[in-house]
Design an enzyme around this catalytic site. Structure first.
Site, PDB file in Angstrom:
ATOM      1  N   LYS A  45      35.036 -55.481 -23.263  1.00 17.24           N
ATOM      2  CA  LYS A  45      35.665 -55.790 -21.983  1.00 17.24           C
ATOM      3  C   LYS A  45      37.435 -54.861 -21.892  1.00 17.24           C
ATOM      4  CE  LYS A  45      38.205 -58.046 -26.353  1.00 17.24           C
ATOM      5  NZ  LYS A  45      39.301 -58.836 -26.862  1.00 17.24           N
ATOM      6  N   ARG A 147      42.821 -70.484 -30.813  1.00 14.47           N
ATOM      7  CA  ARG A 147      42.570 -69.910 -29.417  1.00 14.47           C
ATOM      8  C   ARG A 147      41.591 -70.487 -28.181  1.00 14.47           C
ATOM      9  NH1 ARG A 147      41.334 -63.728 -28.865  1.00 14.47           N
ATOM     10  NH2 ARG A 147      39.961 -64.546 -29.244  1.00 14.47           N
ATOM     11  N   HIS A 179      35.079 -68.320 -32.553  1.00 20.87           N
ATOM     12  CA  HIS A 179      35.735 -67.620 -32.566  1.00 20.87           C
ATOM     13  C   HIS A 179      36.241 -67.590 -33.824  1.00 20.87           C
ATOM     14  CE1 HIS A 179      36.645 -63.054 -31.880  1.00 20.87           C
ATOM     15  NE2 HIS A 179      37.629 -63.033 -31.983  1.00 20.87           N
ATOM     16  N   ARG A 235      29.010 -60.296 -31.679  1.00 21.33           N
ATOM     17  CA  ARG A 235      29.611 -60.098 -30.134  1.00 21.33           C
ATOM     18  C   ARG A 235      30.394 -58.896 -30.778  1.00 21.33           C
ATOM     19  NH1 ARG A 235      30.990 -65.441 -29.522  1.00 21.33           N
ATOM     20  NH2 ARG A 235      33.184 -64.556 -30.147  1.00 21.33           N
ATOM     21  N   TYR A 281      65.111 -37.401 -27.632  1.00 21.02           N
ATOM     22  CA  TYR A 281      66.275 -38.467 -27.422  1.00 21.02           C
ATOM     23  C   TYR A 281      66.663 -38.874 -28.960  1.00 21.02           C
ATOM     24  CZ  TYR A 281      64.055 -39.272 -22.628  1.00 21.02           C
ATOM     25  OH  TYR A 281      63.910 -38.833 -21.305  1.00 21.02           O
ATOM     26  N   CYS A 328      58.612 -39.575 -26.423  1.00 22.42           N
ATOM     27  CA  CYS A 328      59.055 -40.365 -25.037  1.00 22.42           C
ATOM     28  C   CYS A 328      57.908 -40.770 -23.990  1.00 22.42           C
ATOM     29  CB  CYS A 328      59.946 -39.211 -23.890  1.00 22.42           C
ATOM     30  SG  CYS A 328      60.740 -37.859 -25.465  1.00 22.42           S
ATOM     31  N   MET A 329      58.540 -41.007 -22.562  1.00 20.80           N
ATOM     32  CA  MET A 329      57.053 -41.256 -21.737  1.00 20.80           C
ATOM     33  C   MET A 329      56.340 -40.119 -21.846  1.00 20.80           C
ATOM     34  SD  MET A 329      57.724 -43.096 -17.831  1.00 20.80           S
ATOM     35  CE  MET A 329      58.521 -44.384 -18.233  1.00 20.80           C
ATOM     36  N   ASP A 330      55.964 -39.553 -21.363  1.00 17.47           N
ATOM     37  CA  ASP A 330      55.127 -38.305 -21.081  1.00 17.47           C
ATOM     38  C   ASP A 330      54.907 -37.144 -22.134  1.00 17.47           C
ATOM     39  OD1 ASP A 330      55.589 -39.886 -18.517  1.00 17.47           O
ATOM     40  OD2 ASP A 330      57.263 -38.892 -18.291  1.00 17.47           O
TER      41      ASP A 330
HETATM   42  C1  LIG Z   1      35.572 -64.118 -27.774  1.00 19.55           C
HETATM   43  C2  LIG Z   1      35.806 -62.147 -28.704  1.00 19.55           C
HETATM   44  N1  LIG Z   1      34.435 -61.869 -29.299  1.00 19.55           N
HETATM   45  C3  LIG Z   1      34.585 -60.709 -29.239  1.00 19.55           C
HETATM   46  C4  LIG Z   1      35.415 -59.752 -29.574  1.00 19.55           C
HETATM   47  C5  LIG Z   1      35.374 -58.465 -30.697  1.00 19.55           C
HETATM   48  O1  LIG Z   1      35.912 -58.813 -31.178  1.00 19.55           O
HETATM   49  P1  LIG Z   1      36.372 -57.566 -32.108  1.00 19.55           P
HETATM   50  O2  LIG Z   1      36.469 -56.393 -31.448  1.00 19.55           O
HETATM   51  O3  LIG Z   1      37.317 -57.639 -33.675  1.00 19.55           O
HETATM   52  O4  LIG Z   1      34.775 -57.022 -33.085  1.00 19.55           O
HETATM   53  C6  LIG Z   1      36.953 -60.445 -28.941  1.00 19.55           C
HETATM   54  C7  LIG Z   1      37.700 -59.228 -28.925  1.00 19.55           C
HETATM   55  O5  LIG Z   1      38.771 -59.386 -29.195  1.00 19.55           O
HETATM   56  C8  LIG Z   1      36.778 -61.636 -28.477  1.00 19.55           C
HETATM   57  O6  LIG Z   1      38.157 -61.730 -27.531  1.00 19.55           O
END
Ligand SMILES: Cc1ncc(COP(=O)(O)O)c(C=O)c1O
Length: 400
Positions: A45, A147, A179, A235, A281, A328-330
């Protein structure tokens, strides 16, 4: 990896993020070895935590990951299309959508979807009817993260909804999942409690005649520290990128992980400043003697947190220094000391593997009061990603 060994410095950009695909493959193998009885879902992701979605996904699959995970459907669709073009079709799970989302393209593209409540089952089933396909669903139970997922007392309703949709052929239950909230604290009792609640939910599903293909609950920390949480599939996200999920417990090197991203820039301005010169700044930093100031062309718009002002480490000419004054920004300024010989165009390494004594994403996280996840995933789109493969020098180098 020196500047000279990395091809393709983007002519129009003063900074870049180099991502080593050999490190990604190494890390996936390490994770596979840590969970030998489980399949590995590489979590890609947020543009593979900022590392570049398709190159990372491809490298992870080459190293033995058999699943890919993303949060949003909008991430899953280009991932599926990109992989289809390379001829591979792993299962992809997407777990985040709101009521009313258009799920038909995801079902048509064979994207597994998560459901935490009956409305999600109904919407996935509607998308399945619209596409004439059977949708693959992972039922999520909240075992303690509070969550996503149905709380245990509501899991029965989710199972009922799934059983109804399964009976009419619109869905199949591919997974049951959850999770972990505290897996990065190996001594916390919470993980064992969550595994117990998860096991009870699996038993409850079994009594309802639902036996999924995969049961999964462990992210990186669960994979590395909690064998009892491995189930059928792990995961890992952050560890895929070579970063420790628990810097207070074990470093990347302790865990046999290799940080894959290195962020570097070429100095745009180098100048001598007299004693008492205020820097950036607000003049939060001031020179105490005649010195040389060097400007690094990266800032908070590129993802370097402003909260790391006066602290973020930067390596210049092999010396580990730190940002002087506000980011700063850049741009940001580094005091490189008098007579340093540093010149415009020289390389500043903001973070990398750290094996050469240079700064790391973990150090930036500490300087900013955050976690490495936020540092790497926050590196902005303005910083070109250059993918290299240190195991195959000169091959697979591409800008993304
Ligand atoms: C549902 C879920 N599974 C797995 C992961 C992977 O987690 P991590 O990067 O701590 O291995 C995440 C990331 O936050 C997640 O939201």
């Amino acid at each position: 990896m020196s500047e000279m060994t990395v091809p393709g410095w983007p002519a129009t950009h003063p900074a870049r993020a180099i991502v080593d695909l050999a490190a990604i493959r190494h890390n996936v193998r390490t994770l596979g070895a840590a969970a030998p009885s489980s399949a590995v879902m590489a979590v890609v992701k947020a543009d593979a935590y900022g590392h570049g979605l398709l190159p990372v996904a491809t490298a992870a699959l080459q190293a033995g990951a058999t699943w890919l995970g993303v949060a949003q459907v909008a991430e899953a669709l280009p991932l599926r299309a990109g992989l289809d073009a390379t001829g591979v079709r792993p299962p992809i799970l997407a777990w985040l959508f709101a009521p009313g989302a258009d799920l038909a393209p995801a079902v048509a593209a064979d994207i597994d979807l998560s459901a935490s409540a009956p409305w999600a089952i109904e919407e996935i089933a509607a998308a399945a009817r619209a596409t004439g396909r059977t949708a693959r669903v992972h039922l999520k139970v909240d075992t303690g993260m509070s969550r996503g997922g149905a709380r245990p007392e509501a899991f029965g309703d989710l199972l009922d909804a799934a059983a109804r949709a399964r009976a009419d052929g619109t869905i199949e239950v591919a997974g049951i999942w959850s999770h972990l909230a505290c897996a990065d604290e190996p001594d916390s009792p919470v993980t064992a409690q969550q595994v117990e609640v998860f096991t009870a939910a699996l038993d409850q599903a079994g009594r309802a005649g639902i036996r999924p293909e995969v049961r999964h609950i462990a992210q990186s920390a669960g994979t590395l520290f909690h064998p009892a949480a491995h189930f059928d599939l792990v995961r890992p996200g952050i560890a895929t990128y070579g970063l420790t999920p628990a810097p207070a417990v074990a470093s990347s090197a302790d865990l046999d992980l290799r940080p894959a991203m290195r962020v570097e820039a070429r100095l745009t301005v180098v100048k001598t400043a007299p004693p008492g010169t205020g820097i950036s700044y607000g003049h939060r930093a001031r020179t105490t003697a005649e010195t040389t100031l060097a400007v690094v062309p990266l800032g908070y718009a590129d993802g370097l947190p402003r909260t790391a002002s006066d602290a973020g480490p930067v390596s210049i000419a092999g010396r580990k220094l730190h940002v002087a004054g506000r980011i700063c920004m850049d741009q940001m300024v580094v005091d490189v000391g008098p007579g340093s010989g540093v010149r415009e165009g020289d390389l500043a390494v903001v973070f990398g593997a750290g094996d050469d004594g240079g700064p790391t994403a973990d150090e930036w996280a500490e300087a900013a009061g955050t976690i490495s996840y936020e540092i790497v995933s926050g590196i902005g789109a303005r910083v070109p990603r250059v993918h290299v493969d240190t195991a195959r020098p000169g091959r697979e180098a591409a800008e993304a």
